[in-house]
Design a protein around this motif. Structure first.
Motif, PDB file in Angstrom:
ATOM      1  N   THR A 430      -3.895   6.636   4.829  1.00 52.94           N
ATOM      2  CA  THR A 430      -2.832   6.819   3.841  1.00 52.94           C
ATOM      3  C   THR A 430      -1.607   7.393   4.559  1.00 52.94           C
ATOM      4  O   THR A 430      -1.657   7.703   5.751  1.00 52.94           O
ATOM      5  N   LEU A 490       3.151  13.752   0.382  1.00 50.00           N
ATOM      6  CA  LEU A 490       2.920  13.570  -1.048  1.00 50.00           C
ATOM      7  C   LEU A 490       2.540  12.118  -1.340  1.00 50.00           C
ATOM      8  O   LEU A 490       1.680  11.861  -2.190  1.00 50.00           O
ATOM      9  N   MET A 493      -0.946  12.032  -0.629  1.00 56.53           N
ATOM     10  CA  MET A 493      -1.702  12.644  -1.724  1.00 56.53           C
ATOM     11  C   MET A 493      -1.929  11.637  -2.842  1.00 56.53           C
ATOM     12  O   MET A 493      -3.001  11.572  -3.431  1.00 56.53           O
ATOM     13  N   ALA A 494      -0.884  10.860  -3.103  1.00 54.33           N
ATOM     14  CA  ALA A 494      -0.995   9.865  -4.166  1.00 54.33           C
ATOM     15  C   ALA A 494      -1.800   8.652  -3.713  1.00 54.33           C
ATOM     16  O   ALA A 494      -1.999   7.725  -4.493  1.00 54.33           O
ATOM     17  N   GLY A 495      -2.208   8.652  -2.452  1.00 59.65           N
ATOM     18  CA  GLY A 495      -3.085   7.587  -1.965  1.00 59.65           C
ATOM     19  C   GLY A 495      -2.372   6.375  -1.419  1.00 59.65           C
ATOM     20  O   GLY A 495      -3.000   5.354  -1.154  1.00 59.65           O
ATOM     21  N   MET A 496      -1.048   6.446  -1.231  1.00 60.56           N
ATOM     22  CA  MET A 496      -0.336   5.256  -0.754  1.00 60.56           C
ATOM     23  C   MET A 496      -0.829   4.864   0.638  1.00 60.56           C
ATOM     24  O   MET A 496      -0.778   5.654   1.571  1.00 60.56           O
ATOM     25  N   PRO A 508      -1.080   1.983  -9.267  1.00 58.48           N
ATOM     26  CA  PRO A 508      -1.003   3.432  -9.046  1.00 58.48           C
ATOM     27  C   PRO A 508       0.193   3.845  -8.191  1.00 58.48           C
ATOM     28  O   PRO A 508       0.570   5.013  -8.195  1.00 58.48           O
ATOM     29  N   PHE A 509       0.757   2.910  -7.429  1.00 61.79           N
ATOM     30  CA  PHE A 509       1.814   3.300  -6.497  1.00 61.79           C
ATOM     31  C   PHE A 509       3.202   2.957  -7.010  1.00 61.79           C
ATOM     32  O   PHE A 509       4.186   3.183  -6.317  1.00 61.79           O
ATOM     33  N   LEU A 512       6.047   5.480  -6.909  1.00 62.61           N
ATOM     34  CA  LEU A 512       6.413   6.073  -5.620  1.00 62.61           C
ATOM     35  C   LEU A 512       7.658   5.433  -5.035  1.00 62.61           C
ATOM     36  O   LEU A 512       8.151   5.857  -3.994  1.00 62.61           O
TER      37      LEU A 512
ATOM     38  N   TRP B  28       3.095  12.643  -7.897  1.00 64.39           N
ATOM     39  CA  TRP B  28       2.968  12.535  -6.441  1.00 64.39           C
ATOM     40  C   TRP B  28       1.758  13.317  -5.980  1.00 64.39           C
ATOM     41  O   TRP B  28       1.807  14.030  -4.994  1.00 64.39           O
ATOM     42  N   TRP B  29       0.689  13.256  -6.710  1.00 60.86           N
ATOM     43  CA  TRP B  29      -0.503  14.012  -6.342  1.00 60.86           C
ATOM     44  C   TRP B  29      -1.662  13.035  -6.399  1.00 60.86           C
ATOM     45  O   TRP B  29      -1.429  11.811  -6.411  1.00 60.86           O
ATOM     46  N   PHE B  30      -2.896  13.531  -6.412  1.00 62.81           N
ATOM     47  CA  PHE B  30      -4.029  12.617  -6.490  1.00 62.81           C
ATOM     48  C   PHE B  30      -3.796  11.607  -7.623  1.00 62.81           C
ATOM     49  O   PHE B  30      -3.265  11.978  -8.675  1.00 62.81           O
ATOM     50  N   PRO B  31      -4.162  10.355  -7.411  1.00 65.33           N
ATOM     51  CA  PRO B  31      -3.873   9.343  -8.431  1.00 65.33           C
ATOM     52  C   PRO B  31      -4.537   9.696  -9.752  1.00 65.33           C
ATOM     53  O   PRO B  31      -5.647  10.216  -9.794  1.00 65.33           O
ATOM     54  N   GLN B 232      -8.052  -0.759   2.927  1.00 72.00           N
ATOM     55  CA  GLN B 232      -7.253   0.186   3.700  1.00 72.00           C
ATOM     56  C   GLN B 232      -7.520   0.140   5.197  1.00 72.00           C
ATOM     57  O   GLN B 232      -7.384   1.137   5.892  1.00 72.00           O
TER      58      GLN B 232
END
Lengths: 609, 291
Positions: A430, A490, A493-496, A508-509, A512, B28-31, B232
């Motif tokens: 990420t 961040l 954190m959001a998993g991007m 989910p992204f 962002l 902007w934190w854990f999904p 990923q």
């Protein structure tokens, strides 16, 4: 003594014979002096100028990546129309993979490693240990000139398939099978092979440098320059050279094995029965793709320290000088550096926590990786201790050094998250990882390099860089740097995920995008600010204030040589009487706050540490 | 000017912490896990808590490290700003080479903290990856195979267990993994071509699909919902678009969905009757016994 001697460099060179083997080359022509020079200072400057140029090349790739992340599939400004006529200036996903591959490749192999070892290693080692040149000047020259075929190979990989859209595209880590099967992707054809040739050649270049640095540091120190009187820069270069000497052969072997897989039909990394879309037959195989990851990271993890240890050393020197104070904990600094290097050999598996290797290994690598934070922390505390109680000069050098410390703390702490295996399972691949290594490689190393450029520029050119422009460059770069890279934590954190041409296709992204736009503009500002550095560098080289031998009132041996030092460096072979950090020593206070390493001890009753 | 620079080093950590503090409310934190359909629209409105029990343990570890690192970050930056501030005021430097006691202190304390962090992680890691620590009732539900650029999913026919090799009555799907909610499930992860990585951000789960190997991965959705499935590990130019969805439904709905999938897949398109469905059921029962 020699600090007081008049600048009689010409007399020393033509009169004495301080540089034995070179004496028959005393009057080289232009080409011999500036192009195919065997003088360590010229080679160092060649490396510095080349790597600074490559920094802009790599930066351009980075800006293109940032453009795509902020404005996905919108035409790239300025170069877009020329590069991608068929898509109306839009970056294609194929080209996006090539962009980040080349950004990583250029920045790691053609900028950070050579700017530290090649540029500053070459320039500083003989000067700081009091030698007239490297142990193997011609090998040194070869190490620079073999860098160019590597540049050619990396660059040619873009055209290897006859069109622009086919550069190497499997990431700077080149994981098989993507990199092992020529038909896998547009960029894994001949381009990948050329990329591997380039990788092998930069390895050869580094290896030549490393052998040379080791020999020089071990054999050619001035009388009195004991190991524990060496400046930290030299310790950094020395330990780096050891790392390179022992880790690089593994990468070279891996690279040749992958070339063999691609060109000779071996299957080191190719397992049985993998079927590419559209392929008629599955792979024959019998190999193991994880092997590449082990071999690659066995080099490339120590390479992470190769990319930061010399900067650590140089920052230690510069901090002591500009705080007018002895380095806090000289020996603990050396021991912690050694510990980082030693542990650096047993942590490579932390790049592979999610790779599918034996889970028990994950635990082992986690413990060793977390432990490497210990010597890193000790170094940080010692740097802060060095500033503590100092008479700090707030100039460009010190500011960049302090930024180095601040960023190294930040990048080091974010490393703890990914060293912890379960947490890394989430963060792996990420933007958190991207944030982490940019804080180390850009935040720490590159700010350390900026400091080193400003600090040693007077020695390199005989002139001082502009303080005003330097501080402006620092201020903009520092703020824009945080604007680009702090939000990446961040995003992570959001998993991007990394390496996505368009993350926003995944719901989910979607939210962002705004932050990515902000980061891109910060990156553009940061890129533009580097023009200040270039202007300052070349402007000061031509018009800067004459610096004299020792503009910073520093202690190292290099400051007793003329600026710039002539071929052979010193007026007389220097003798070292003390350690390099005797600033504000009571022996000479309050007349002056520095005590050069080569000032004879008889004048003062006390010996330095 | 030097005061500007000193404050710069004091201010940026504050700004960084402030930004981090507001980021959960900005998304902007854990999904956020969308537990209902459609997905929660407003950032900050959903729950950032993982739907996966193991994911929540990972989050806990994250927050432990975050607190420790946050404290160290603040302390070191306060220290840095403080020594810079002091250095800006001094006119004469103090002459000393270090302090042995301090060196020992700042070696031993971090060492203890670091060992604590390292050993505190072990159990969760074991639960995730060491088969003897897996939940006792974990059921293999599917084989998931990465290929450029999609996830191919192979289920056993309803009532049967997942075999390593494809069976004639296996059910297939692309990019859509059906799992029962509320119980641990296991997938067998493979790659058909290059490397991929099976990533479920809402579950905090990620595992590379390694060519030539079959890797078990288990997870659990405590709540029904649709969850993001990503790749990923760089797998080529289409890496960014390789994704899918994990659909968790209560066990009875899940069973119905699987039966419907079976009916759809084994129907010849002409005789879609109740008889046929029962025939399918009896066939699977028979083959199930044989297996």
């Amino acid at each position: 003594m020699s600090t007081l001697a008049p600048p009689s460099a010409d007399a020393a060179i033509s009169g004495g014979d301080p540089h034995g083997a070179h004496s028959e080359h005393k009057q080289p022509g232009f080409i011999g002096r500036y192009i195919f020079s065997s003088d360590h200072k010229v080679i160092g400057m060649q490396f510095l100028l080349t790597t600074l140029f490559m920094l802009f090349v790599g930066g351009a790739f980075a800006l293109a990546i940032r453009w795509q992340l902020a404005y996905p599939w919108e035409p790239l400004p300025i170069l877009g129309k020329a590069l991608f006529p068929t898509t109306g200036g839009r970056i294609t996903p194929e080209f996006y993979t090539m962009l980040f591959t080349m950004h990583g490749t250029v920045m790691v192999f053609l900028v950070i490693i050579p700017i530290l070892a090649g540029a500053f290693g070459n320039f500083l080692i003989p000067l700081q240990i009091g030698a007239e040149d490297m142990a193997f000047p011609r090998l040194n020259m070869a190490s620079y000139w073999i860098y160019w075929p590597a540049v050619f190979c990396f660059g040619y990989s873009y055209y290897a398939a006859g069109s622009l859209g086919a550069g190497a595209s499997s990431g700077w880590t080149a994981y098989p099978l993507l990199s092992a099967l020529p038909d896998a992707n547009p960029g894994t054809g001949p381009a990948q092979t050329w990329w591997l040739y380039g990788l092998t050649l930069v390895g050869v270049s580094s290896m030549m440098g490393s052998v040379n640095y080791l020999t020089t540091i071990i054999n050619m120190r001035a009388p009195g320059m004991t190991l524990f009187r060496m400046p930290m820069s030299i310790w950094g270069m020395f330990i780096t050279a050891i790392l390179q000497a022992f880790a690089l052969p593994v990468l070279t072997a891996a690279s040749l094995m992958l070339i063999a897989d691609r060109e000779l039909g071996t299957c080191f990394f190719i397992p049985t029965g993998q079927l590419l879309p559209g392929a008629d037959v599955a792979t024959v195989g019998g190999g193991q793709p994880l092997l590449w990851q082990h071999l690659f990271w066995f080099y490339s993890h120590p390479a992470v320290y190769i990319m930061v240890l010399p900067a650590m050393g140089m920052v230690s020197d510069m901090l002591a000088c500009h705080c007018r104070k002895p380095l806090f904990g000289y020996k603990p600094m050396i021991y912690s550096m050694t510990a980082i290097a030693g542990l650096g050999f047993v942590v490579w598996g932390h790049h592979m926590f999610t790779s599918g290797m034996n889970p028990a290994l994950g635990m082992t690598f986690m413990v060793s990786t977390i432990l490497i934070a210990l010597p890193s922390g000790i170094k940080v505390f010692n740097w802060i201790g060095t500033i503590w109680g100092g008479h700090v000069r707030f100039n460009t050098v010190l500011l960049n050094c302090a930024a180095f410390v601040s960023m190294f703390i930040t990048g080091g702490l974010s490393g703890i998250f990914m060293a912890a295996v379960p947490v890394d399972v989430y963060f792996h691949d990420t933007y958190f990882i991207v944030a982490h290594f940019h804080y180390i490689l850009f935040g720490a190393t590159l700010f350390g390099v900026f400091a080193a450029i400003h600090h040693w520029f007077p020695k390199m050119t005989g002139r001082s860089m502009s303080e005003r422009v330097g501080q402006l460059h620092f201020g903009i770069t520092f703020l824009a740097f945080h604007g680009v890279f702090f939000p990446m934590h961040l995003l992570g954190m959001a998993g991007m995920p990394r390496r996505y041409a368009d993350p926003y296709v995944h719901p989910p992204f979607e939210n962002l995008l705004g932050m990515n736009e902000f980061m891109t503009w910060a990156a553009i500002v940061m890129g533009a600010a580097q023009l200040l550095l270039v202007a300052n560098f070349f402007g000061s080289w031509a018009f800067g204030k004459k610096a004299g031998r020792n503009p910073w009132l520093a202690n190292g041996l290099e400051w007793s040589a003329p600026s710039p030092p002539p071929h052979g460096n010193f007026d007389l072979p220097p003798v070292c009487y003390r350690g390099p950090y005797e600033y504000s020593s009571p022996v000479v206070m309050p007349d002056r706050d520095y005590l050069p390493q080569d000032e004879p001890a008889e004048a003062h009753a006390v010996q330095g540490a | 000017m030097k005061w500007v620079w000193v404050s710069l080093f004091a201010i940026w950590p504050v700004a960084a912490i402030a930004l981090s503090a507001v980021s959960p409310s900005m998304g902007w934190w854990f999904p956020e896990s969308p537990v209902t359909e459609p997905a929660v629209a407003e950032p900050g409105a959903g729950s950032s808590e993982s739907v996966n029990p193991l994911g929540r343990e990972i989050d806990h570890l994250f927050y432990v490290i975050l607190v420790i690192c946050g404290v160290v970050f603040v302390l070191t930056h306060v220290g840095l700003a403080w020594v810079l501030f002091g250095g800006a005021r001094r006119t004469v430097a103090r002459y000393f080479h270090g302090n042995h006691v301090l060196e020992v202190v700042w070696t031993l304390i971090p060492a203890a903290v670091l060992f604590f962090i390292a050993f505190y992680q072990m159990e969760v890691w074991a639960k995730f990856r060491v088969e003897s620590y897996y939940p006792a009732d974990v059921t293999p539900v599917a084989e998931v195979t990465g290929r450029m650029y999609e996830w191919r999913i192979r289920y056993p026919a309803p009532g049967k267990t997942l075999m390593d090799t494809p069976q004639p009555d296996d059910l297939y799907a692309v990019n859509e993994l059906l799992i029962p909610a509320g119980e641990p499930v296991l997938i067998q992860l493979r790659s058909q071509d290059v490397q991929h990585s099976f990533s479920l951000p809402e579950f905090r789960i990620k595992q590379d699909a390694l060519p030539g190997q079959r890797i078990p991965v288990w997870f659990q959705a405590d709540q029904a919902g649709n969850y993001t499935l990503l790749c990923q590990e760089l797998c080529g130019w289409g890496h960014y678009k390789m994704g899918g969805v994990v659909i968790a439904t209560p066990p009875d709905e899940h069973a119905a969905a699987m039966a419907a999938l079976a009916a759809k897949q084994q129907s010849d398109g002409v005789n879609q009757t109740d008889d046929e469905e029962s025939e399918i059921a009896s066939t699977t029962a028979v083959t199930g016994e044989r297996n």
